[in-house]
Design a protein around this motif. Sequence first.
Motif, mmCIF file in Angstrom:
data_model
loop_
_atom_site.group_PDB
_atom_site.id
_atom_site.type_symbol
_atom_site.label_atom_id
_atom_site.label_comp_id
_atom_site.label_asym_id
_atom_site.label_seq_id
_atom_site.Cartn_x
_atom_site.Cartn_y
_atom_site.Cartn_z
ATOM 1 N N GLY A 156 0.813 -1.214 0.000
ATOM 2 C CA GLY A 156 0.000 0.000 0.000
ATOM 3 C C GLY A 156 0.840 1.254 0.000
ATOM 4 O O GLY A 156 0.580 2.193 -0.764
ATOM 5 N N TYR A 157 1.845 1.289 0.848
ATOM 6 C CA TYR A 157 2.746 2.444 0.894
ATOM 7 C C TYR A 157 3.488 2.607 -0.433
ATOM 8 O O TYR A 157 3.607 3.726 -0.961
ATOM 9 N N ALA A 158 3.981 1.503 -0.988
ATOM 10 C CA ALA A 158 4.696 1.578 -2.264
ATOM 11 C C ALA A 158 3.793 2.112 -3.364
ATOM 12 O O ALA A 158 4.218 2.944 -4.187
ATOM 13 N N ALA A 159 2.552 1.668 -3.393
ATOM 14 C CA ALA A 159 1.617 2.148 -4.414
ATOM 15 C C ALA A 159 1.327 3.635 -4.234
ATOM 16 O O ALA A 159 1.274 4.390 -5.202
ATOM 17 N N ALA A 160 1.130 4.058 -2.982
ATOM 18 C CA ALA A 160 0.866 5.470 -2.720
ATOM 19 C C ALA A 160 2.026 6.343 -3.185
ATOM 20 O O ALA A 160 1.829 7.403 -3.800
ATOM 21 N N LYS A 161 3.248 5.899 -2.919
ATOM 22 C CA LYS A 161 4.421 6.681 -3.314
ATOM 23 C C LYS A 161 4.554 6.747 -4.834
ATOM 24 O O LYS A 161 4.831 7.822 -5.400
ATOM 25 N N LEU A 162 4.346 5.622 -5.504
ATOM 26 C CA LEU A 162 4.441 5.618 -6.970
ATOM 27 C C LEU A 162 3.389 6.525 -7.603
ATOM 28 O O LEU A 162 3.679 7.251 -8.566
ATOM 29 N N LEU A 163 2.186 6.510 -7.072
ATOM 30 C CA LEU A 163 1.117 7.331 -7.645
ATOM 31 C C LEU A 163 1.299 8.806 -7.282
ATOM 32 O O LEU A 163 0.924 9.688 -8.057
ATOM 33 N N ALA A 164 1.900 9.089 -6.135
ATOM 34 C CA ALA A 164 2.235 10.479 -5.798
ATOM 35 C C ALA A 164 3.261 11.028 -6.786
ATOM 36 O O ALA A 164 3.195 12.204 -7.189
ATOM 37 N N ASP A 201 -2.552 13.724 -5.511
ATOM 38 C CA ASP A 201 -2.628 13.896 -4.079
ATOM 39 C C ASP A 201 -3.013 12.560 -3.461
ATOM 40 O O ASP A 201 -3.681 11.726 -4.096
ATOM 41 N N ILE A 202 -2.616 12.359 -2.213
ATOM 42 C CA ILE A 202 -2.729 11.035 -1.606
ATOM 43 C C ILE A 202 -3.431 11.124 -0.248
ATOM 44 O O ILE A 202 -3.131 12.015 0.559
ATOM 45 N N ALA A 203 -4.335 10.177 0.003
ATOM 46 C CA ALA A 203 -4.883 9.961 1.347
ATOM 47 C C ALA A 203 -4.543 8.533 1.746
ATOM 48 O O ALA A 203 -4.833 7.594 0.999
ATOM 49 N N ILE A 204 -3.906 8.374 2.898
ATOM 50 C CA ILE A 204 -3.549 7.043 3.378
ATOM 51 C C ILE A 204 -4.280 6.766 4.696
ATOM 52 O O ILE A 204 -4.430 7.647 5.539
ATOM 53 N N ALA A 253 9.565 11.716 -1.887
ATOM 54 C CA ALA A 253 9.577 11.258 -3.283
ATOM 55 C C ALA A 253 8.799 12.185 -4.200
ATOM 56 O O ALA A 253 9.084 12.259 -5.403
ATOM 57 N N ALA A 254 7.799 12.885 -3.652
ATOM 58 C CA ALA A 254 6.934 13.754 -4.463
ATOM 59 C C ALA A 254 6.575 14.987 -3.636
ATOM 60 O O ALA A 254 5.484 15.069 -3.054
ATOM 61 N N PRO A 255 7.468 15.968 -3.569
ATOM 62 C CA PRO A 255 7.303 17.095 -2.647
ATOM 63 C C PRO A 255 6.107 17.999 -2.943
ATOM 64 O O PRO A 255 5.663 18.738 -2.052
ATOM 65 N N ASN A 256 5.571 17.953 -4.149
ATOM 66 C CA ASN A 256 4.544 18.924 -4.534
ATOM 67 C C ASN A 256 3.114 18.407 -4.409
ATOM 68 O O ASN A 256 2.183 19.075 -4.856
ATOM 69 N N PRO A 314 7.928 -3.274 -6.930
ATOM 70 C CA PRO A 314 7.566 -3.934 -8.194
ATOM 71 C C PRO A 314 6.160 -4.528 -8.184
ATOM 72 O O PRO A 314 5.469 -4.506 -9.208
ATOM 73 N N VAL A 315 5.731 -5.067 -7.036
ATOM 74 C CA VAL A 315 4.371 -5.587 -6.952
ATOM 75 C C VAL A 315 3.370 -4.447 -7.117
ATOM 76 O O VAL A 315 2.392 -4.560 -7.868
ATOM 77 N N ALA A 316 3.617 -3.339 -6.425
ATOM 78 C CA ALA A 316 2.729 -2.183 -6.536
ATOM 79 C C ALA A 316 2.677 -1.653 -7.964
ATOM 80 O O ALA A 316 1.607 -1.274 -8.464
ATOM 81 N N GLN A 317 3.817 -1.648 -8.637
ATOM 82 C CA GLN A 317 3.846 -1.163 -10.022
ATOM 83 C C GLN A 317 3.042 -2.074 -10.936
ATOM 84 O O GLN A 317 2.324 -1.598 -11.822
ATOM 85 N N ARG A 318 3.139 -3.384 -10.711
ATOM 86 C CA ARG A 318 2.328 -4.313 -11.502
ATOM 87 C C ARG A 318 0.840 -4.053 -11.282
ATOM 88 O O ARG A 318 0.045 -4.107 -12.230
ATOM 89 N N LEU A 319 0.459 -3.809 -10.045
ATOM 90 C CA LEU A 319 -0.941 -3.515 -9.752
ATOM 91 C C LEU A 319 -1.385 -2.237 -10.454
ATOM 92 O O LEU A 319 -2.449 -2.199 -11.093
ATOM 93 N N ILE A 320 -0.593 -1.190 -10.356
ATOM 94 C CA ILE A 320 -0.942 0.093 -10.977
ATOM 95 C C ILE A 320 -1.063 -0.065 -12.489
ATOM 96 O O ILE A 320 -2.003 0.444 -13.111
ATOM 97 N N ASP A 321 -0.127 -0.773 -13.098
ATOM 98 C CA ASP A 321 -0.180 -0.999 -14.543
ATOM 99 C C ASP A 321 -1.428 -1.801 -14.921
ATOM 100 O O ASP A 321 -2.088 -1.520 -15.927
ATOM 101 N N GLY A 322 -1.737 -2.820 -14.127
ATOM 102 C CA GLY A 322 -2.915 -3.638 -14.405
ATOM 103 C C GLY A 322 -4.203 -2.836 -14.301
ATOM 104 O O GLY A 322 -5.113 -3.000 -15.133
ATOM 105 N N MET A 323 -4.294 -1.980 -13.313
ATOM 106 C CA MET A 323 -5.480 -1.123 -13.185
ATOM 107 C C MET A 323 -5.592 -0.192 -14.390
ATOM 108 O O MET A 323 -6.692 0.004 -14.921
#
Length: 264
Positions: free
Chosen positions: A14-22, A27-30, A48-51, A215-224
């Motif tokens: 979950g954290y990895a996915a949030a960081k990649l999408l940020a 914007d992110i809500a965790i 990783a994403a200051p803005n 890498p797992v989070a990236q696979r999920l994001i790509d699949g979505m």
Amino acid sequence: MRPVFVSGGSSGIGYAAAKLLAQKGHDIAIFARDSVKLARARDGILAAAPNVDVRCFAVDVSDRAAVTAALDEAVAAMGAPEVAIASAGFAQPGLFSEQPLELHERQMAVNYFGALYFTKALAGPMAKAGGGQIGLISSGTAFVGIYGYGAYAPSKFALRGLAEILHLELEPQGIGVTICYPPDTETPQLEAEKATKPAATAKISEGGGLWQAEPVAQRLIDGMARGRLVVAPGFQMAGLHRFGSLIAPVLRWHQRRMIRKFGP
């Protein structure tokens, strides 16, 4: 660009996915139980994403009223998410004859009902906002019963059924649903499992390698993004997804061998 909401966003996939999408500008809500871990995760995401705007909601996802209120608050403050990932979960292996019913109830409450509450609260706002993507995190134990996971596996079997139905039901509302079956992934959850995992269970689950969360989070994001129902990273999960019913008898034979050899 609409925000991203992630339960279980303070650690692991979950954290990895949030960081990649940020890093993509969302914007992110965790959402997670531990406010200290949430604050640490927020710092990591902002590094990783200051803005982007990162907001933390300390809540137990198994508490329907509390998690619904937290999600309503987040939607009111940030708008309906474009991507929502239900990653909160835990596993505590052990033998059915030894584990109390309360542990069965707790794993179902977090792993299945927590994802259900999260999805139910967000599907309406997401549909009104034009759609989006929902990601659910399951497990290889949703494909075949594994010795020692009598309390955990049913929650992931249930999540698999929910995902397959919602993939069809929410599609007309512009909402895609993707379920991810991660291989063993280096996360705090996997480390915690070792404390109660029976010896035979440890041997049965060997051989699939160890993935990192990103890498797992990236696979999920790509699949979505591609509108896929199933994301099954690695040869082991891909094989279980495609051929699980065919190889199940062989897997049961293998498990019986490990049980006889290593015992509980």
